[in-house]
Each structure stands twice: as C-alpha cells, then as structure tokens.
Design an enzyme around this catalytic site. Sequence first.
Site, PDB file in Angstrom:
ATOM      1  N   SER A 197       0.806  -0.991   0.010  1.00 47.01           N
ATOM      2  CA  SER A 197      -0.044  -0.070  -0.018  1.00 47.01           C
ATOM      3  C   SER A 197       0.935   1.291   0.039  1.00 47.01           C
ATOM      4  CB  SER A 197      -0.965  -0.010   1.239  1.00 47.01           C
ATOM      5  OG  SER A 197      -1.763  -1.144   1.348  1.00 47.01           O
ATOM      6  N   HIS A 243       0.392   4.470   4.102  1.00 44.94           N
ATOM      7  CA  HIS A 243      -0.220   5.338   3.216  1.00 44.94           C
ATOM      8  C   HIS A 243       0.242   6.533   2.646  1.00 44.94           C
ATOM      9  CE1 HIS A 243      -3.829   2.192   2.962  1.00 44.94           C
ATOM     10  NE2 HIS A 243      -2.874   1.839   3.172  1.00 44.94           N
TER      11      HIS A 243
END
Length: 294
Positions: A197, A243
Amino acid sequence: MAQPYGQPPQPAGLPRCYRHGDRETGIRCTRCERPICPSCMISAAVGYQCPDCVHGAQAAARATRPRTLAGGTVTADSRLVTKILLGINLAVFVAVLVGGDRLVEDLGMLGHAIDPATFTWVGVADGQWYRMLTAAFLHQQIWHIAFNMMALWFLGPPLEAALGRVRFVALYLISALAGSALFYVVAPQNQLSLGASGAIFGLFGATAVLARRMRYDMRPILGLLLVNLLITFVWSGIAWEAHIGGLVAGALVTLGLVHAPRERRTLVQVGTCVLVLAVIAVACVLRTTELLNA
C-alpha cells in the site's frame, strides 16, 4: 627523382595510420577518408570506418533516440516492470499461503517489539532494516493483494511509460521505504504492518503530479485519491502511516523527475531521490536512537 617546382616532397611508401604513426596502411575510413591500420578498422555496411567515426555515429544515435517525459528510454513494452512487480507480489503471496504466518513474522514491517519466546528486542530497532522493504511485498488476505495489484496494474503502466523503467522502479521502492519509515516513526510497540500500500499510494501521488505536469483534468485522480484516503482513515486495521508516507514520497520524487531542467536532468533527478532517501534514513536513525535510549 625530380620534384616539380613549388611542390612539397612526397613521402615514400604507403600512408600511415592516423592513430598509429608507425604503421603503414592502404585502407582508408569510408566516412572521413583518413588512413587506418588493421587494429583501427571497424567493419561497416560498406568498407571500414575508423573508431572516431563509429563513436561519433553512436553518440548521434543516442542523442536522437526517443525519450520519455522524464528522460528515460522509450521501450516497446511499457508494462514490463509493472508485470515483474505483480509477479513478485503474487509469488510471495503464494509463499505466504504455503508457508504460513512465519514468513510474515520474519519479513513484515515491525518497528520494535519483544519476542515472547526469548524476551529480546526484534524489528527494525534491533537492526532488521530489511523489513522496511520486504514488508512491501507481503500480503495475507486475498482482498488486500487484489486491491493493491489492481491499483498497480492501472497506475503502473502510464507512469512507467512517462518516467522510464529505471525511474519507475526508483519511485516504487522509495515510496515503499517511505511508507515503512513513517510507520516505524509513529506506530506503537508490537504492531506489525505489511502490504504494497505504501508503494501504491506513492503511485497515486506520482500520478497526480504527472497529471498536473501534463495539464490533464485533475478531478478524476483527485477524486480517486480522496476515496482511498477516506478508506485509509475509516476502515479499521489499515496502517495509515504507510499510506501517507508513500503518498508524500511518491509526489516529491515525481516532482524532481518530471520538472528537472533538461541541461541537468540526471543530476537533479538523482539528487531528488537521494534527498528523499536521506530524510528516510535520518528519521529511522533518530527513531532507533530514541527507542534504544528509552
């Protein structure tokens, strides 16, 4: 032998190689017509050429070769690196399914924790720096790898085509490292993170910068990014640190890649990547020092 008046004397024998003055030769370069000996002869479509002409032709070919927006080499397959990254992630996912949780425990992003079996420190704080990169190729849930690989498949090829293969690899790996670094700095003890991610959000940031550079409509990419950020903070169990770290690093690296001046393009691009890596390294060293002195 008589010499015509006003003409310089002609040397006897064959002409000498322009690079080796002690060697006579009867061969001349088909481009510049300078005499060349067998050591300097390079086969050409017609006759032979000298090393200077061959090197000059190669340099001219390199100068006129098509380049990507960021200065990379244009290739026939703009999805090659994306396919390789997909393959690595899928192969590691299969290995996790076969080998169980042990692989995740050994390679996942673990900042600092105490091993319950030995009561010793484990994780990045204990010198296991490799976890910051290996974690970016680990997945356990099918939905997790499916989402990340789908995003990689859609975001990767346009960026690979615009940046070039080497620059795209640098973007992906630096984004992954930045995501792990922010997780290490912020996350509490005994918390494990894994997944691509951070790298994927780096591609989101890169796509936004590239769209701005190309003056595309920003609304689609910004809307997609906003949805993913909402999921990041609303859905429990997601390492938001990875993220955000990947997103910021991906945007910064791409800014340097696509806005570097043509005259000093490589220097600026390498410098941007090194600067982001230096910030990551300093943050990790400071965090490690803080934990060890606590």
